[in-house]
Design an enzyme around this catalytic site. Structure first.
Site, PDB file in Angstrom:
ATOM      1  N   TYR A  80      48.632  36.305  65.736  1.00 20.64           N
ATOM      2  CA  TYR A  80      49.584  35.108  66.331  1.00 20.64           C
ATOM      3  C   TYR A  80      50.634  34.841  65.461  1.00 20.64           C
ATOM      4  CZ  TYR A  80      51.641  31.219  68.866  1.00 20.64           C
ATOM      5  OH  TYR A  80      52.245  30.184  69.803  1.00 20.64           O
TER       6      TYR A  80
ATOM      7  N   LYS B 298      54.888  35.360  65.261  1.00 16.33           N
ATOM      8  CA  LYS B 298      55.874  34.178  65.429  1.00 16.33           C
ATOM      9  C   LYS B 298      56.956  34.471  64.187  1.00 16.33           C
ATOM     10  CE  LYS B 298      54.850  32.537  69.394  1.00 16.33           C
ATOM     11  NZ  LYS B 298      55.915  32.797  70.481  1.00 16.33           N
TER      12      LYS B 298
ATOM     13  N   THR C  33      50.709  23.456  77.901  1.00 14.43           N
ATOM     14  CA  THR C  33      50.652  24.644  78.917  1.00 14.43           C
ATOM     15  C   THR C  33      49.395  25.693  78.841  1.00 14.43           C
ATOM     16  OG1 THR C  33      51.641  26.377  77.396  1.00 14.43           O
ATOM     17  CG2 THR C  33      53.145  24.817  78.350  1.00 14.43           C
TER      18      THR C  33
END
Length: 266
Positions: free
Chosen positions: A141, A145, A178
């Protein structure tokens, strides 16, 4: 503005369209299907968009997955790298001509790419971008990014070199409440649920810096910036490595099957 929402879940996209129309009354908004984990779907989306003969003044690269178990996209890419990074890389490149045609000297077209503070701990493994040797959800991850920051800086360099009226900036939205956290451990989920009101941003708050980058007069003609809380700030030192930016760009072109015209730009 005429807003086109691109997403891979039709029902959620149409619900977003309905809410926006309800709240704005005059808003022109529509949904188009696009699965960023599929190179074929991205190309189909771009064809659909071009068929509308619309200008493109703002592109916001906002999709992402986080800490998913090891798995591949339909094109064989590790999912974090394939969806978070390569999907946006291909989409942006396929839309670049339209962006360049839409931007003017007084009103540049804008590309806004959403990264994350996790890029600060990210490492780019150019010899193993698909994490085949050793897979870590956190490592994959954070690498995706970091790749988005490197991509933005290289893209801005190329746009400037070509005299294009297009700017590219990268945004850190902060920690936002979220569904991105669905793959974290249950203990973390409980902690998030208990402290969300105190530490986490709402989706509206999380979107504020992306909106700032997309429409603020202060950002007119300004590119190559890392933005957090609507302010320019410093990204990870490694992200400013121009040689690494070039190498990632060249490798990305090979992976998604587009020509590396940037190879002629120093």
């Amino acid at each position: 503005m005429h807003v086109i929402i691109a997403g891979n879940i039709e029902s959620e996209g149409q619900e977003a369209v309905r809410k926006i129309k309800e709240e704005t009354l005059t808003g022109k908004v529509e949904f188009l299907y696009c699965d960023l984990a599929s190179m074929k779907s991205i190309r189909q989306f771009v064809q659909q968009f071009r068929a509308k003969n619309c200008p493109l003044h703002v592109l916001v690269n906002n999709a992402g997955v986080m800490l998913v178990p090891e798995r591949k996209t339909e094109d064989g890419f590790e999912e974090h790298f394939g969806l978070n990074y390569l999907g946006h890389f291909l989409l942006t490149n396929l839309l670049l001509d339209t962006l360049k045609q839409s931007g003017t000297h007084s009103h540049n077209a804008r590309i806004v790419t959403v990264s994350s503070a996790t890029h600060y701990v990210g490492k780019l493994h150019l010899n193993d971008l698909q994490s085949r040797c050793s897979y870590s959800p956190h490592g994959a991850y954070s690498q995706s990014k970091l790749a988005l920051v490197l991509f933005t800086y290289r893209l801005q360099h190329l746009l400037t070199a070509n005299g294009s009226h297009v700017t590219a900036n990268v945004v850190d939205p902060g920690v936002v409440n979220t569904e991105l956290y669905e793959h974290v451990f249950w203990v973390v989920k409980v902690a998030i649920w208990m402290t969300a009101w105190l530490f986490l941003k709402t989706p509206e708050e999380g979107a504020s810096t992306s909106i700032y980058a997309a429409v603020s007069p202060e950002m007119e003609g300004v590119g190559g910036c890392y933005l957090y809380n609507e302010e320019r700030t410093k990204s990870a030192d490694i992200a400013y490595d121009e040689e690494l930016q070039k190498r990632l760009w060249t490798e990305s072109c090979k992976l998604v099957g587009i020509s590396d015209e940037a190879s002629r730009v120093p």
